[in-house]
Design a protein around this motif. Structure first.
Motif, PDB file in Angstrom:
ATOM      1  N   UNK A 170       0.721  -1.192   0.092  1.00  0.00           N
ATOM      2  CA  UNK A 170       0.000  -0.022  -0.044  1.00  0.00           C
ATOM      3  C   UNK A 170       0.817   1.466   0.129  1.00  0.00           C
ATOM      4  N   UNK A 171       2.123   1.082   0.878  1.00  0.00           N
ATOM      5  CA  UNK A 171       2.848   2.451   0.920  1.00  0.00           C
ATOM      6  C   UNK A 171       3.316   2.821  -0.477  1.00  0.00           C
ATOM      7  N   UNK A 172       4.136   1.347  -1.080  1.00  0.00           N
ATOM      8  CA  UNK A 172       4.673   1.561  -2.397  1.00  0.00           C
ATOM      9  C   UNK A 172       3.944   2.009  -3.220  1.00  0.00           C
ATOM     10  N   UNK A 173       2.560   1.653  -3.395  1.00  0.00           N
ATOM     11  CA  UNK A 173       1.693   1.846  -4.495  1.00  0.00           C
ATOM     12  C   UNK A 173       1.538   3.219  -4.506  1.00  0.00           C
ATOM     13  N   UNK A 174       1.303   4.001  -3.500  1.00  0.00           N
ATOM     14  CA  UNK A 174       1.008   5.415  -3.409  1.00  0.00           C
ATOM     15  C   UNK A 174       1.959   6.162  -3.351  1.00  0.00           C
ATOM     16  N   UNK A 175       3.343   5.682  -3.067  1.00  0.00           N
ATOM     17  CA  UNK A 175       4.595   6.665  -3.026  1.00  0.00           C
ATOM     18  C   UNK A 175       4.850   7.164  -4.338  1.00  0.00           C
ATOM     19  N   UNK A 176       4.680   8.469  -4.577  1.00  0.00           N
ATOM     20  CA  UNK A 176       5.046   9.068  -5.764  1.00  0.00           C
ATOM     21  C   UNK A 176       6.621   9.545  -5.880  1.00  0.00           C
ATOM     22  N   UNK A 177       7.113   8.885  -7.184  1.00  0.00           N
ATOM     23  CA  UNK A 177       8.663   9.232  -7.031  1.00  0.00           C
ATOM     24  C   UNK A 177       9.231  10.604  -7.321  1.00  0.00           C
ATOM     25  N   UNK A 178       8.096  11.322  -7.800  1.00  0.00           N
ATOM     26  CA  UNK A 178       8.335  12.695  -8.030  1.00  0.00           C
ATOM     27  C   UNK A 178       8.515  13.496  -6.723  1.00  0.00           C
ATOM     28  N   UNK A 179       8.288  12.588  -5.560  1.00  0.00           N
ATOM     29  CA  UNK A 179       8.507  13.353  -4.333  1.00  0.00           C
ATOM     30  C   UNK A 179       9.834  13.595  -4.162  1.00  0.00           C
ATOM     31  N   UNK A 180      10.818  12.972  -4.907  1.00  0.00           N
ATOM     32  CA  UNK A 180      12.340  13.097  -4.890  1.00  0.00           C
ATOM     33  C   UNK A 180      12.560  14.705  -4.976  1.00  0.00           C
ATOM     34  N   UNK A 203      11.585  -1.928  -2.453  1.00  0.00           N
ATOM     35  CA  UNK A 203      11.352  -2.784  -3.571  1.00  0.00           C
ATOM     36  C   UNK A 203      11.879  -4.590  -3.083  1.00  0.00           C
ATOM     37  N   UNK A 204      13.012  -4.265  -2.439  1.00  0.00           N
ATOM     38  CA  UNK A 204      13.893  -5.457  -1.907  1.00  0.00           C
ATOM     39  C   UNK A 204      13.184  -6.074  -0.628  1.00  0.00           C
ATOM     40  N   UNK A 205      12.520  -5.395  -0.086  1.00  0.00           N
ATOM     41  CA  UNK A 205      11.702  -5.743   1.110  1.00  0.00           C
ATOM     42  C   UNK A 205      10.492  -6.495   0.799  1.00  0.00           C
ATOM     43  N   UNK A 206       9.910  -6.002  -0.468  1.00  0.00           N
ATOM     44  CA  UNK A 206       8.625  -6.612  -1.156  1.00  0.00           C
ATOM     45  C   UNK A 206       9.072  -7.858  -1.671  1.00  0.00           C
ATOM     46  N   UNK A 207      10.430  -7.898  -2.057  1.00  0.00           N
ATOM     47  CA  UNK A 207      10.835  -9.260  -2.887  1.00  0.00           C
ATOM     48  C   UNK A 207      11.201 -10.273  -1.809  1.00  0.00           C
ATOM     49  N   UNK A 208      10.987 -10.271  -0.778  1.00  0.00           N
ATOM     50  CA  UNK A 208      11.460 -11.334   0.274  1.00  0.00           C
ATOM     51  C   UNK A 208      10.316 -12.412   0.221  1.00  0.00           C
ATOM     52  N   UNK A 209      10.532 -13.468   0.525  1.00  0.00           N
ATOM     53  CA  UNK A 209       9.749 -14.605   0.144  1.00  0.00           C
ATOM     54  C   UNK A 209       8.533 -14.607   1.265  1.00  0.00           C
ATOM     55  N   UNK A 257      -0.595  -7.963  -9.706  1.00  0.00           N
ATOM     56  CA  UNK A 257      -0.733  -6.454  -9.573  1.00  0.00           C
ATOM     57  C   UNK A 257       0.500  -5.809  -8.936  1.00  0.00           C
ATOM     58  N   UNK A 258       0.966  -6.424  -8.116  1.00  0.00           N
ATOM     59  CA  UNK A 258       2.396  -5.942  -7.643  1.00  0.00           C
ATOM     60  C   UNK A 258       3.380  -5.913  -8.881  1.00  0.00           C
ATOM     61  N   UNK A 259       3.479  -6.833  -9.634  1.00  0.00           N
ATOM     62  CA  UNK A 259       4.196  -6.897 -10.858  1.00  0.00           C
ATOM     63  C   UNK A 259       4.136  -5.566 -11.535  1.00  0.00           C
ATOM     64  N   UNK A 260       2.830  -5.368 -11.968  1.00  0.00           N
ATOM     65  CA  UNK A 260       2.235  -4.215 -12.729  1.00  0.00           C
ATOM     66  C   UNK A 260       2.796  -2.910 -11.981  1.00  0.00           C
ATOM     67  N   UNK A 261       2.715  -2.854 -10.714  1.00  0.00           N
ATOM     68  CA  UNK A 261       2.950  -1.802 -10.049  1.00  0.00           C
ATOM     69  C   UNK A 261       4.523  -1.466 -10.192  1.00  0.00           C
ATOM     70  N   UNK A 262       5.188  -2.428 -10.285  1.00  0.00           N
ATOM     71  CA  UNK A 262       6.731  -2.653 -10.234  1.00  0.00           C
ATOM     72  C   UNK A 262       7.114  -1.858 -11.361  1.00  0.00           C
ATOM     73  N   UNK A 263       6.570  -2.330 -12.563  1.00  0.00           N
ATOM     74  CA  UNK A 263       6.997  -1.903 -13.971  1.00  0.00           C
ATOM     75  C   UNK A 263       6.446  -0.504 -14.206  1.00  0.00           C
ATOM     76  N   UNK A 264       5.308   0.066 -13.572  1.00  0.00           N
ATOM     77  CA  UNK A 264       4.990   1.452 -13.584  1.00  0.00           C
ATOM     78  C   UNK A 264       5.849   2.357 -12.917  1.00  0.00           C
ATOM     79  N   UNK A 265       6.307   1.831 -11.734  1.00  0.00           N
ATOM     80  CA  UNK A 265       7.316   2.449 -10.947  1.00  0.00           C
ATOM     81  C   UNK A 265       8.622   2.498 -11.521  1.00  0.00           C
ATOM     82  N   UNK A 266       9.181   1.495 -12.518  1.00  0.00           N
ATOM     83  CA  UNK A 266      10.321   1.541 -13.431  1.00  0.00           C
ATOM     84  C   UNK A 266      10.324   2.826 -14.259  1.00  0.00           C
TER      85      UNK A 266
END
Length: 215
Positions: free
Chosen positions: A90-100, A117-123, A136-145
């Motif tokens: 939920x945090x990852x989804x709503x965090x806008x990279x433009x905040x940088x 992203x690496x915490x999300x990647x933990x088993x 859905x997470x995969x799609x979000x990660x590609x969008x974040x990319x």
């Protein structure tokens, strides 16, 4: 309930530490406090962990994050929470990279974002999502990319590598075939050890095609 670390980098107390072990001990959360933090509160505390960026010192940032999870009781506890996956995503989804743009230390922002992203990647986190949620997470990660690409001067190659690795973990968890014909690909997709930078673009292209095929 809010929690603040009692000793922070830059303070006189922090400078008096003689070892990393002392720093780790000082940052662990008291057990009574830990037990009373909601998962959302715990995640907020973990994001502020003073030693979080040390994962970048590892040859494998993925293993670096795992090492931090092992020694920091906040992240250890987070991995046990049944709703941790929803809170982190939920945090990852709503965090806008433009905040940088509003961040003074842009380098720190990029490392912190990639840590998510690496915490999300933990088993333990991946396993709690349903197949549809993993997609859905995969799609979000590609969008974040794609968002990261607009700030490539800050994220650089590391930002691309982190997304490719984490997104591939989700793709494989939903049925994407693992590469078995190339040792360098295996080392990257399993351990986040990169021998050839061109492999990252190959994997990202494969992920885009895989994501399209699942729609």
């Amino acid at each position: 309930m809010k929690y603040k670390y009692p000793i922070l980098p830059g303070t006189a107390e922090w400078k008096n530490f003689k070892s990393t072990a002392e720093m780790i001990d000082a940052c662990n959360i008291p057990s009574d406090v830990l037990a009373n933090l909601s998962t959302k509160e715990l995640w907020d505390v973990c994001l502020q962990y003073p030693l979080l960026r040390q994962y970048t010192a590892s040859n494998s940032p993925y293993r670096g994050i795992q090492g931090i999870i092992d020694v920091f009781n906040g992240l250890t506890e987070l991995m046990r929470r049944d709703d941790a996956h929803k809170v982190i995503y939920g945090y990852y989804l709503t965090e806008e990279i433009a905040n940088i743009n509003n961040t003074k230390n842009k380098g720190a922002y990029t490392f912190d974002f990639c840590a998510i992203e690496l915490i999300l990647a933990q088993k333990p986190i991946i396993s709690r999502f349903s197949r549809e949620e993993k997609l859905n997470v995969l799609t979000t990660m590609l969008e974040k990319y794609d968002e990261k690409s607009s700030y490539s001067e800050y994220f650089g190659m590391f930002g691309k590598v982190a997304t490719a690795f984490a997104a591939n973990k989700y793709a494989e968890a939903t049925g994407k075939t693992k590469r078995a014909d190339n040792e360098q690909f295996r080392l990257f997709t399993e351990e986040m050890l990169l021998a050839d930078a061109s492999h990252v673009d190959t994997i990202l292209s494969e992920l885009v095609e895989y994501q399209k095929s699942t729609k």
